[in-house]
Design an enzyme around this catalytic site. Structure first.
Site, PDB file in Angstrom:
ATOM      1  N   ASP A   1       3.174  -1.066   7.930  1.00  0.00           N
ATOM      2  CA  ASP A   1       2.204  -1.535   6.935  1.00  0.00           C
ATOM      3  C   ASP A   1       0.839  -0.917   7.243  1.00  0.00           C
ATOM      4  OD1 ASP A   1       2.020  -4.386   5.008  1.00  0.00           O
ATOM      5  OD2 ASP A   1       0.199  -3.318   5.572  1.00  0.00           O
TER       6      ASP A   1
ATOM      7  N   HIS B   1       1.002 -14.246  -3.621  1.00  0.00           N
ATOM      8  CA  HIS B   1       0.348 -13.253  -2.772  1.00  0.00           C
ATOM      9  C   HIS B   1       1.004 -11.869  -2.833  1.00  0.00           C
ATOM     10  CE1 HIS B   1      -1.906 -11.602   0.644  1.00  0.00           C
ATOM     11  NE2 HIS B   1      -2.715 -12.630   0.506  1.00  0.00           N
TER      12      HIS B   1
ATOM     13  N   HIS C   1       9.672  -6.011  -1.245  1.00  0.00           N
ATOM     14  CA  HIS C   1       9.485  -5.613   0.154  1.00  0.00           C
ATOM     15  C   HIS C   1       9.529  -6.845   1.049  1.00  0.00           C
ATOM     16  CE1 HIS C   1       5.498  -6.251  -1.644  1.00  0.00           C
ATOM     17  NE2 HIS C   1       5.118  -6.713  -0.467  1.00  0.00           N
TER      18      HIS C   1
ATOM     19  N   HIS D   1       8.243  -8.154   4.722  1.00  0.00           N
ATOM     20  CA  HIS D   1       7.356  -7.923   5.869  1.00  0.00           C
ATOM     21  C   HIS D   1       8.055  -8.416   7.140  1.00  0.00           C
ATOM     22  CE1 HIS D   1       3.468  -7.645   3.470  1.00  0.00           C
ATOM     23  NE2 HIS D   1       4.211  -8.315   2.610  1.00  0.00           N
TER      24      HIS D   1
HETATM   25  P1  5GP Z   1       2.325  -7.995  -0.561  1.00  0.00           P
HETATM   26  O1  5GP Z   1       1.049  -8.811  -0.564  1.00  0.00           O
HETATM   27  O2  5GP Z   1       2.575  -7.337  -1.903  1.00  0.00           O
HETATM   28  O3  5GP Z   1       3.507  -8.773  -0.056  1.00  0.00           O
HETATM   29  O4  5GP Z   1       2.094  -6.870   0.533  1.00  0.00           O
HETATM   30  C1  5GP Z   1       1.917  -5.512   0.225  1.00  0.00           C
HETATM   31  C2  5GP Z   1       1.693  -4.801   1.547  1.00  0.00           C
HETATM   32  O5  5GP Z   1       1.734  -3.402   1.302  1.00  0.00           O
HETATM   33  C3  5GP Z   1       0.340  -5.106   2.200  1.00  0.00           C
HETATM   34  O6  5GP Z   1       0.560  -5.682   3.476  1.00  0.00           O
HETATM   35  C4  5GP Z   1      -0.337  -3.750   2.266  1.00  0.00           C
HETATM   36  O7  5GP Z   1      -1.077  -3.560   3.442  1.00  0.00           O
HETATM   37  C5  5GP Z   1       0.819  -2.781   2.158  1.00  0.00           C
HETATM   38  N1  5GP Z   1       0.476  -1.502   1.561  1.00  0.00           N
HETATM   39  C6  5GP Z   1      -0.143  -1.326   0.376  1.00  0.00           C
HETATM   40  N2  5GP Z   1      -0.306  -0.014   0.124  1.00  0.00           N
HETATM   41  C7  5GP Z   1       0.242   0.649   1.175  1.00  0.00           C
HETATM   42  C8  5GP Z   1       0.378   2.040   1.482  1.00  0.00           C
HETATM   43  O8  5GP Z   1      -0.041   2.936   0.743  1.00  0.00           O
HETATM   44  N3  5GP Z   1       0.991   2.337   2.643  1.00  0.00           N
HETATM   45  C9  5GP Z   1       1.480   1.371   3.489  1.00  0.00           C
HETATM   46  N4  5GP Z   1       2.075   1.798   4.612  1.00  0.00           N
HETATM   47  N5  5GP Z   1       1.365   0.060   3.236  1.00  0.00           N
HETATM   48  C10 5GP Z   1       0.741  -0.296   2.080  1.00  0.00           C
END
Ligand code: 5GP
Length: 138
Positions: A32, A94, A101, A103
């Site tokens: 991430d 969130h 995805h 985490h």
């Molecule tokens: P969400 O809030 O949608 O569950 O989490 C999305 C995650 O994607 C976030 O933790 C954010 O840091 C990660 N993320 C967003 N854009 C990128 C990117 O371009 N590269 C990487 N490696 N992670 C990303």
């Protein structure tokens, strides 16, 4: 329902760099970019689906099968003994990137990792609710 391309499509296509830790025919895992702790990994299906409830059985099976292996790898690499799996669906939950995805977020003694507020209620009508959900399973 959103099936618009996201930044994860660009990562899957190799158009945007990432630190890959695992890939197979169905799944890609990478660090991430905004880690909550050291070793915070994202695991995504190659299939473009915005939400978990839209994911095909084939992709879901592949995602589920690889998660324990990736958790073991993160534990071995970081030394963590505790971690959270987080999977957000919907902006209100969130979710920021609308491509499924998971985490993997290690938890360390320094306090880094996922912080949760657990607003537990009391289950009062569980029988009826369980029956309603059970009847809705397709
Ligand atoms: P969400 O809030 O949608 O569950 O989490 C999305 C995650 O994607 C976030 O933790 C954010 O840091 C990660 N993320 C967003 N854009 C990128 C990117 O371009 N590269 C990487 N490696 N992670 C990303």
């Amino acid at each position: 329902m959103s099936h618009e391309p996201t930044i994860f499509d660009a990562i899957l296509a190799g158009e945007i760099p990432c630190h890959r830790v695992y890939e197979d025919d169905h799944v890609l895992a990478f660090l991430d970019i905004g880690p909550l702790s050291r070793g915070h990994v994202l695991v995504i299906p190659r299939e473009r689906a915005a939400f978990m409830h839209e994911l095909s059985d084939e992709s879901a099976a592949a995602l589920g099968a690889v998660l324990p292996r990736l958790c073991r790898a993160v534990m071995a690499a970081t030394g963590c003994t505790a971690y959270n799996l987080l999977q957000n669906n919907g902006a209100e939950a969130h979710q920021a990137v609308f491509h499924v995805h998971v985490h993997i977020i290690p938890r360390f003694d320094d306090g880094s990792g996922l912080r949760l507020t657990w607003n537990a209620g009391t289950l009062e009508t569980g029988e009826a609710l369980a029956a309603t959900i059970a009847a809705a399973v397709d």
